[in-house]
Design an enzyme around this catalytic site. Structure first.
Site, PDB file in Angstrom:
ATOM      1  N   HIS A 178       1.198  55.509  10.679  1.00 41.77           N
ATOM      2  CA  HIS A 178       0.372  55.548  11.886  1.00 41.77           C
ATOM      3  C   HIS A 178       0.087  54.113  12.319  1.00 41.77           C
ATOM      4  CE1 HIS A 178      -2.531  57.102  14.728  1.00 41.77           C
ATOM      5  NE2 HIS A 178      -3.332  56.123  14.354  1.00 41.77           N
ATOM      6  N   LEU A 218       1.303  69.177  12.145  1.00 41.14           N
ATOM      7  CA  LEU A 218       1.713  70.208  11.190  1.00 41.14           C
ATOM      8  C   LEU A 218       0.484  71.005  10.740  1.00 41.14           C
ATOM      9  CD1 LEU A 218       4.215  67.985   9.192  1.00 41.14           C
ATOM     10  CD2 LEU A 218       4.819  69.867  10.745  1.00 41.14           C
ATOM     11  N   GLU A 240      -5.979  67.421   7.953  1.00 34.21           N
ATOM     12  CA  GLU A 240      -6.718  66.715   9.008  1.00 34.21           C
ATOM     13  C   GLU A 240      -5.875  65.564   9.558  1.00 34.21           C
ATOM     14  OE1 GLU A 240     -10.906  64.375   9.577  1.00 34.21           O
ATOM     15  OE2 GLU A 240     -10.556  65.427   7.689  1.00 34.21           O
ATOM     16  N   LEU A 241      -5.773  65.457  10.874  1.00 35.70           N
ATOM     17  CA  LEU A 241      -4.894  64.477  11.519  1.00 35.70           C
ATOM     18  C   LEU A 241      -5.234  63.028  11.127  1.00 35.70           C
ATOM     19  CD1 LEU A 241      -2.634  64.147  13.723  1.00 35.70           C
ATOM     20  CD2 LEU A 241      -4.494  63.732  15.334  1.00 35.70           C
ATOM     21  N   ARG A 285       3.458  78.134  16.649  1.00 37.25           N
ATOM     22  CA  ARG A 285       3.609  77.032  15.716  1.00 37.25           C
ATOM     23  C   ARG A 285       4.138  77.548  14.368  1.00 37.25           C
ATOM     24  NH1 ARG A 285      -0.246  72.118  14.643  1.00 37.25           N
ATOM     25  NH2 ARG A 285      -1.873  73.520  15.341  1.00 37.25           N
TER      26      ARG A 285
END
Ligand code: GRF
Length: 205
Positions: free
Chosen positions: A116, A100, A150-151, A72
């Site tokens: 989102h 990311l 954090e997603l 990554r």
């Protein structure tokens, strides 16, 4: 007076798929409701239709395929090499399906936006439309937020709500949500750019 193209704040847009949000952003820059320029569109997926949308609008594109990198970190280094020459005011994630790292996000702190398809903090992650239907929700929607490590958890910039109808399929609901995404994403980007401008004027005063 119209701002010369070269003086407009630059956006770099990261995509993976169809690019309808990218299209809404391009259209908003063309109509003047979004005072910015899409300097570059980067896709991790060579087959993304978003690339065609960008080319049709005369915007340079680049493919950085995560499959071509061993880690990554290596993938993100390649992304940064494409992004940095443009020195973007904002990096816009528009259906970009890679997570990311904290390191990448920290480099562009406060300058990465994502959209989102849910009313965050509800329904982070994937398949949000079906999950909202299965959850018996009366409403669903979309959220523009700043990207943090954090997603789907960064500060919320804008939200739009839509009703969930009794016989909705996930795809019908997704269509209704997408319409709102196309409205709020360019608006949220314009707001962020205004905030940046006000902050930089404040600094130089
Ligand atoms: C949108 O639903 C967006 O909220 C999500 O991915 C989808 C991308 O659609 N992150 P498109 O590629 O902009 O058409």
């Amino acid at each position: 007076m119209k701002t010369p193209e070269t003086d407009l704040p630059r956006l770099v847009v990261l995509v993976s798929g169809g690019g309808s949000n990218l299209q809404a952003i391009i259209d908003a820059t063309a109509s003047g409701s979004l005072i910015a320029r899409v300097a570059m569109v980067i896709s991790n997926n060579i087959d993304a239709y978003a690339l065609e949308r960008a080319s049709n609008a005369g915007i340079p594109t680049q493919v950085v395929d995560h499959n071509d990198y061993r880690s990554r970190a290596a993938f993100e280094l390649a992304l940064r090499e494409e992004i940095e020459p443009h020195d973007p005011a904002l990096i816009i994630l528009a259906g970009f399906m890679r997570i990311l790292s904290a390191d990448f996000v920290a480099r562009y702190a406060g300058r990465i936006l994502n959209i989102h398809p849910s009313l965050l903090p509800a329904y982070t992650g994937l398949n949000t439309h079906q999950r909202a239907i299965d959850g018996g929700e009366a409403e669903h929607g979309a959220t523009v937020h700043l990207v943090t490590a954090e997603l789907d958890a960064g500060p919320i910039v804008r939200q739009a709500r839509v009703p969930i109808m009794a016989d909705d399929t996930a795809s019908e609901l997704a269509t209704r949500v997408l319409e709102q995404e196309h409205r709020i994403y360019p608006e949220a980007i314009q707001d962020m750019l205004q905030t940046q401008k006000a902050a930089s004027l404040g600094r130089s005063a």
